[in-house]
Design a protein around this motif. Structure first.
Motif, short mmCIF file in Angstrom:
data_model
loop_
_atom_site.label_atom_id
_atom_site.label_comp_id
_atom_site.label_asym_id
_atom_site.label_seq_id
_atom_site.Cartn_x
_atom_site.Cartn_y
_atom_site.Cartn_z
N THR A 19 0.84 -1.19 0.00
CA THR A 19 0.00 0.00 0.00
C THR A 19 0.88 1.24 0.00
O THR A 19 2.03 1.20 0.43
CB THR A 19 -0.93 0.04 1.24
OG1 THR A 19 -0.13 0.05 2.42
CG2 THR A 19 -1.86 -1.17 1.26
N THR A 20 0.32 2.34 -0.49
CA THR A 20 1.01 3.63 -0.40
C THR A 20 0.06 4.63 0.23
O THR A 20 -1.15 4.60 -0.01
CB THR A 20 1.45 4.14 -1.79
OG1 THR A 20 0.32 4.21 -2.64
CG2 THR A 20 2.49 3.22 -2.41
N GLY A 21 0.61 5.48 1.07
CA GLY A 21 -0.20 6.51 1.73
C GLY A 21 -1.02 6.01 2.89
O GLY A 21 -1.89 6.72 3.39
N ALA A 22 -0.76 4.78 3.35
CA ALA A 22 -1.53 4.22 4.46
C ALA A 22 -0.80 4.44 5.78
O ALA A 22 0.39 4.18 5.88
CB ALA A 22 -1.77 2.74 4.25
N LYS A 23 -1.54 4.92 6.76
CA LYS A 23 -0.99 5.02 8.11
C LYS A 23 -0.98 3.63 8.75
O LYS A 23 -0.04 3.26 9.43
CB LYS A 23 -1.82 5.99 8.94
CG LYS A 23 -1.29 6.21 10.34
CD LYS A 23 -2.11 7.25 11.08
CE LYS A 23 -1.57 7.42 12.50
NZ LYS A 23 -2.37 8.40 13.25
N THR A 24 -2.06 2.87 8.53
CA THR A 24 -2.15 1.49 9.00
C THR A 24 -2.86 0.65 7.96
O THR A 24 -3.57 1.18 7.10
CB THR A 24 -2.95 1.39 10.33
OG1 THR A 24 -4.27 1.89 10.12
CG2 THR A 24 -2.29 2.16 11.45
N ASN A 25 -2.64 -0.65 8.05
CA ASN A 25 -3.34 -1.61 7.20
C ASN A 25 -4.10 -2.56 8.11
O ASN A 25 -3.60 -2.96 9.17
CB ASN A 25 -2.36 -2.40 6.34
CG ASN A 25 -1.66 -1.52 5.34
OD1 ASN A 25 -2.30 -0.85 4.56
ND2 ASN A 25 -0.34 -1.51 5.36
N GLU A 26 -5.31 -2.91 7.71
CA GLU A 26 -6.14 -3.85 8.46
C GLU A 26 -6.51 -5.01 7.55
O GLU A 26 -6.76 -4.81 6.37
CB GLU A 26 -7.42 -3.16 8.95
CG GLU A 26 -7.16 -1.95 9.84
CD GLU A 26 -8.42 -1.13 10.11
OE1 GLU A 26 -9.47 -1.38 9.48
OE2 GLU A 26 -8.34 -0.23 10.95
N VAL A 27 -6.55 -6.21 8.13
CA VAL A 27 -6.95 -7.40 7.37
C VAL A 27 -8.08 -8.06 8.14
O VAL A 27 -8.04 -8.17 9.38
CB VAL A 27 -5.78 -8.38 7.18
CG1 VAL A 27 -6.23 -9.65 6.47
CG2 VAL A 27 -4.65 -7.71 6.39
N TYR A 28 -9.11 -8.50 7.40
CA TYR A 28 -10.26 -9.17 7.98
C TYR A 28 -10.48 -10.48 7.23
O TYR A 28 -10.34 -10.53 6.01
CB TYR A 28 -11.53 -8.32 7.84
CG TYR A 28 -11.40 -6.97 8.50
CD1 TYR A 28 -11.79 -6.79 9.82
CD2 TYR A 28 -10.89 -5.87 7.82
CE1 TYR A 28 -11.67 -5.56 10.45
CE2 TYR A 28 -10.76 -4.64 8.43
CZ TYR A 28 -11.16 -4.48 9.75
OH TYR A 28 -11.03 -3.27 10.36
N VAL A 29 -10.83 -11.54 7.97
CA VAL A 29 -11.20 -12.81 7.37
C VAL A 29 -12.62 -13.13 7.80
O VAL A 29 -12.90 -13.21 9.01
CB VAL A 29 -10.24 -13.95 7.79
CG1 VAL A 29 -10.71 -15.28 7.22
CG2 VAL A 29 -8.82 -13.65 7.32
N ASP A 30 -13.51 -13.24 6.83
CA ASP A 30 -14.92 -13.50 7.11
C ASP A 30 -15.48 -12.50 8.12
O ASP A 30 -16.27 -12.83 8.99
CB ASP A 30 -15.13 -14.94 7.60
CG ASP A 30 -14.74 -15.97 6.54
OD1 ASP A 30 -14.89 -15.67 5.34
OD2 ASP A 30 -14.30 -17.07 6.91
N GLY A 31 -15.03 -11.24 8.02
CA GLY A 31 -15.53 -10.17 8.87
C GLY A 31 -14.80 -9.99 10.18
O GLY A 31 -14.99 -9.00 10.86
N ALA A 32 -13.95 -10.93 10.56
CA ALA A 32 -13.22 -10.84 11.83
C ALA A 32 -11.84 -10.22 11.60
O ALA A 32 -11.13 -10.60 10.66
CB ALA A 32 -13.07 -12.22 12.44
N PRO A 33 -11.44 -9.26 12.45
CA PRO A 33 -10.13 -8.65 12.28
C PRO A 33 -9.00 -9.65 12.57
O PRO A 33 -9.12 -10.51 13.43
CB PRO A 33 -10.13 -7.51 13.30
CG PRO A 33 -11.17 -7.87 14.30
CD PRO A 33 -12.17 -8.73 13.60
N VAL A 34 -7.91 -9.50 11.83
CA VAL A 34 -6.72 -10.33 12.01
C VAL A 34 -5.72 -9.51 12.83
O VAL A 34 -5.45 -8.35 12.50
CB VAL A 34 -6.11 -10.71 10.65
CG1 VAL A 34 -4.79 -11.43 10.81
CG2 VAL A 34 -7.10 -11.56 9.86
N GLY A 35 -5.17 -10.09 13.86
CA GLY A 35 -4.16 -9.41 14.66
C GLY A 35 -2.77 -9.61 14.07
O GLY A 35 -2.55 -10.49 13.25
N GLY A 36 -1.85 -8.77 14.48
CA GLY A 36 -0.46 -8.92 14.06
C GLY A 36 -0.20 -8.63 12.60
O GLY A 36 0.68 -9.25 12.00
#
Length: 135
Positions: free
Chosen positions: A75-92
């Motif tokens: 990604t470019t210009g992102a302060k943070t990135n988030e990943v979700y699997v089947d609607g649930a957030p992924v940690g780490g």
């Protein structure tokens, strides 16, 4: 955590609705009036871009009830990135990848990458992943 497929779909749907509401409440948004005078709130579009997002089309289960696989992104210009699997957030979630757990069942899994810019705007991309329960 292992969940039966029907419960996972219900929980995933509830999490998606909750996350959408949270995103709308936490970011600048615009209200739109739809048919019948219903007002909906849309999250503010982000300025970050997703240059690459790689999710395996399928992962082998080898007789297990769940497996871990890696998704990569740029990604470019992102302060943070988030990943979700089947609607649930992924940690780490790292700057360029995340290790995700998926349940081994015949249902497709939705993997979502959200790049959040410095102002809270969100840019999102979605991919599907299946598990091979025959291997």
């Amino acid at each position: 955590m292992t969940m039966n497929p029907i419960r996972r779909v219900l929980v995933s749907g509830a999490l998606v609705v909750a996350l959408a509401g949270l995103a709308a409440a936490c970011s600048d948004s615009s209200a739109k009036t739809g048919a019948g005078g219903t007002t909906t709130t849309q999250p503010r579009a982000g300025t970050a871009t997703i240059a690459a997002f790689t999710v395996p089309e399928s992962v082998p289960c080898a007789g297990k009830t769940s497996v871990t696989t890696t998704v990569t992104f740029q990604t470019t210009g992102a302060k943070t990135n988030e990943v979700y699997v089947d609607g649930a957030p992924v940690g780490g979630v790292a700057a360029d990848h995340a290790d995700i757990d998926v349940h081994c069942d015949p249902l497709p899994h939705t993997v979502v990458l959200t790049a959040v810019d410095a102002d809270g705007g969100r840019t999102t991309e979605k991919k599907l992943l299946t598990t091979d329960t025959t291997s």
